[in-house]
Design an enzyme around this catalytic site. Structure first.
Site: not given
Lengths: 181, 592
Positions: B307-311
């Site tokens: 999810g967004s942590v990978e951004k």
């Protein structure tokens, strides 16, 4: 026997001839007194006895020492087991779970913000905020319920009976409520 | 007078000495040959059988078990230890007459079930009539308890109960780090976790003791051969026991409050990559593994879409490549069609103007996809691989999964868009935590370690903090820029203002990832996560929290995982006395 042989024999000196016997006889010197043999025997027997007894005593002493060593070893084992027991008790007392439970029972909560006090200068570093009861941490370890304590609900389906008479007692085959859990 | 020569008539009456001698010699020779034949029979043919028979009669052979090595935390606190234990065994033919009395003592002293013990003690014959001479009563009883019980039994003049050595493995913390430690099964064999992975170094080597015994007691000064056992070595972990406990309890609280399926919290020391905590919930009590719970470490084995942590990783790649800067202006539409799908943001909005920093702080999927259209798949894929995604970290715990990073050559446009905001690839919690730590560590990837120093697993692999590898993924400048962007997340401009820690500069990123339900093969539930580090300008610790499938309405990383992260980080900063740096936050603009 022939005549020549007899003559020859008569001329040869005979060792057991009376004259030669007499010549050879002489006065026997007086008997020398022999050293007494008893003390030597006694000495040897004493040495033997001393050796045997000494060996026996030495062996007995060593075996007694082995018994003592065995008892001490048993004592050491017992003390080691006791030390282990005490160490385990100490670990149980220092367990963070136990300390946190006791802190929780005293009403303590986790800090809201980390704040530091410089003891030398009296300066406060950080943003102090008063702690509130909502900061309390749930400390008990809640193991997930094993299946035995968390059974699926029993569902008993009973088709509805048309009501033909007033109900004075429960109709036969009524559903029993699912077990409480 | 003539003297008769010898050997004449008198000799004839007495017989020839020669002859007697010869007869005597013949008899002796016969006797000796019998002896020789017997000697050959005893020594030449099968000499071992007689020697073994002699030895067996009176010699006792005992195995001296080696003490299994302890597993300790980074401060030497014991997490797993071997304790001298005793097994209580009984001879039912001797105990049957007084079974009730003995069973009562056992039940009282050792807390055993009275009725089952009574049954065992009184059953002295099998159904077909043979007598039972041996039965187990209790296994792995601590030695002092067992000795006290046996003394009590013998003082009461009761026979038939004996104790034998049975070392047991004790886990003083119960469920503390149980997911990492593993446990010992009923046969005393290690099962899973570090106990199994480092079993060779922990087990040591048993010794033996052969001695002459009479009437059950060792004969002093009798034959005695002893081979000393080699005790196992101690395994020192990087885990801090208190931090592990705290992380386990906060994760448990969040999972239970939100009705979630499971949760993970990982704490890493930024510069060394040492894991201070790797907490799983649900877990199990290592002293009673049979009572249920989840064995093993889901943090390592469970693969999910980050999810967004990978951004943060996508942004690192793009800034490193010069594609964007934190203040690049992006116009974000309410939705974005890509290939045959439409991409939405978590919050519905109209057309908004966000800087790149704002796109990250507001966690806009659309904004991220728009930015990533300027970087090609191969480059992004290679950066993600450099961050450690798609490969197992190899810390030494069995069962770790490698995650799934599709090969960039297989990405179509939709895959690339999805991957840029953290869907469409699979990671385990440790991989993504390590990747976030890379940003904290000024762009230097440090492989995580759970063993202090180094140790060799049973499989021959050497792991530990001494053999951790590093490589520069992005430049320190890029990492600092991404950090500045991440510092906006815990502010009013970001998605998680509740994760700010008063007085400190913290950097974080929320994550709300959709997960596939294998039953319907559709995106059915979410995993919420939060990864970040503090202090932002001199990071000491990286913490990553993921909670799987919370049952609250509209779950988000900020509301569910964020508070857990904040609690753990606050605890860490306080415990390790990390003061705030006092520098002002960069305060990048989120909108334009």
């Amino acid at each position: 026997m022939s005549q020549a042989a007899a003559q020859l024999r008569a001329r040869l000196p005979r060792f057991n001839d009376a004259a030669s016997l007499r010549e050879r006889l002489a006065l026997v010197p007086p008997r020398m007194s022999e050293a007494p043999r008893t003390p030597f025997v006694v000495l040897v027997c004493t040495v033997l006895a001393a050796g045997v007894v000494g060996l026996l005593m030495f062996n007995t002493h060593m075996q007694q020492g082995a018994f003592v060593a065995r008892n001490l070893q048993k004592q050491a084992n017992a003390l080691q087991a006791e030390q282990q027991q005490l160490t385990m008790e100490l670990q149980r007392l220092r367990d963070p779970q136990r300390i946190a439970s006791q802190a929780h029972d005293l009403g303590m909560v986790a800090a809201e913000n980390p704040v530091f006090l410089n003891a030398a200068t009296g300066q406060i570093i950080g943003t102090p905020k008063p702690a509130t009861p909502k900061d309390a941490l749930q400390v008990a370890y809640d193991a997930p319920k094993p299946a035995a304590l968390n059974p699926a609900p029993q569902v008993i389906t009973v088709p509805a009976q048309p009501q033909t008479q007033p109900q004075t007692q429960p109709p036969a085959g009524a559903a029993s409520p699912p077990p409480a859990h | 007078m003539t003297v008769r020569p010898r050997g004449n008539a008198a000799g004839l009456r007495r017989g020839s000495a020669d002859g007697r001698l010869r007869i005597a010699f013949l008899l002796i020779a016969i006797l000796l040959s019998v002896f020789a034949a017997r000697l050959f029979q005893l020594q030449g043919i099968d000499p071992q059988a007689y020697a073994a028979r002699a030895q067996a009669d009176g010699l006792v052979h005992v195995t001296l078990p080696a003490a299994r090595g302890n597993i300790v935390d980074r401060n030497g606190e014991v997490l797993a230890q071997s304790v001298a234990g005793t097994m209580i065994v009984a001879d039912p033919t001797l105990t049957a007459p007084h079974a009730q009395q003995i069973a009562q003592m056992l039940a009282q002293k050792l807390n055993l079930d009275y009725f089952s013990i009574l049954q065992k003690l009184s059953t002295d014959k099998t159904p077909n009539g043979t007598s039972i001479r041996f039965t187990y009563i209790a296994r792995r009883v601590p030695a002092t308890d067992a000795n006290a019980l046996l003394k009590q039994v013998s003082d009461a003049k009761l026979t038939g109960l004996y104790g034998q050595a049975d070392p047991l493995r004790d886990y003083p913390g119960g469920d503390l780090a149980a997911n990492l430690l593993g446990f010992m099964n009923g046969e005393g064999q290690p099962s899973g976790g570090l106990e199994a992975a480092f079993s060779k170094m922990l087990a040591g080597r048993d010794g033996s003791d052969t001695y002459a015994a009479g009437d059950g007691a060792r004969i002093p000064l009798g034959e005695n051969t002893q081979v000393n056992p080699v005790n196992g070595q101690t395994l020192k972990l990087t885990i801090d026991r208190d931090v592990q406990w705290y992380a386990q309890r906060t994760v448990q609280q969040a999972v239970q409050t939100n009705g979630a399926a499971s949760g993970v919290a990982i704490v890493m020391d930024t510069q060394s990559g040492q894991l201070l905590a790797l907490a799983d919930y649900p877990s199990f009590d290592a002293n009673h593994p049979g009572d249920g719970g989840a064995l093993g470490s889901a943090a390592l084995s469970n693969v999910y879409e980050p999810g967004s942590v990978e951004k943060t990783l996508t942004n690192s790649a793009m800034i490193e490549k010069g594609v964007i800067t934190p203040q690049t202006q992006i116009t974000v539409p309410p939705y974005l069609p890509v290939a045959d799908r439409v991409i939405h943001d978590f919050e519905t909005h109209g057309t908004i103007h966000l800087t790149a920093a704002g796109v990250l702080a507001q966690s806009s999927n659309i904004g991220t996809v728009l930015e990533s259209q300027h970087i090609d798949a191969a480059t992004l894929g290679s950066y993600l691989k450099s961050f450690g995604l798609g490969q197992a970290t190899g810390i030494g715990i069995p069962g770790e999964s490698a995650g799934i990073l599709p090969s960039p050559s297989s990405w179509n446009e939709l895959t690339k868009s999805n991957i840029s905001f953290g869907q469409g690839l699979g990671v385990n919690a440790l991989q993504i935590a390590t990747a976030v730590n890379t940003i904290a560590n000024h762009g230097l990837y440090v492989s995580p370690s759970i063993v202090v120093g180094k140790a060799t697993t049973t499989g021959g692999k050497t792991v530990g903090s001494d053999v951790s590898s590093t490589h520069q993924v992005v430049s320190a400048n890029t990492a600092q820029q991404v950090t500045s962007m991440m510092e906006l997340v815990p502010t009013k401009d970001g998605t998680a203002p509740n994760t700010a820690i008063g007085g400190y500069r913290v950097a974080g990123k929320t994550g709300t990832a959709e997960e596939v339900n294998p039953a319907c093969k559709c995106y059915d539930f979410v995993d919420v996560s939060y990864g970040g580090f503090a202090p932002a300008d001199a990071p000491r610790f990286t913490v990553y929290v993921v909670i799987k499938d919370p049952k609250t309405s509209n779950p988000s990383g900020a509301m569910i995982a964020g508070p857990v992260w904040r609690e753990i980080m606050t605890y860490l900063l306080q415990k390790y006395a990390v003061p705030p740096t006092g520098t002002p936050a960069p305060g990048l603009a989120a909108t334009w």
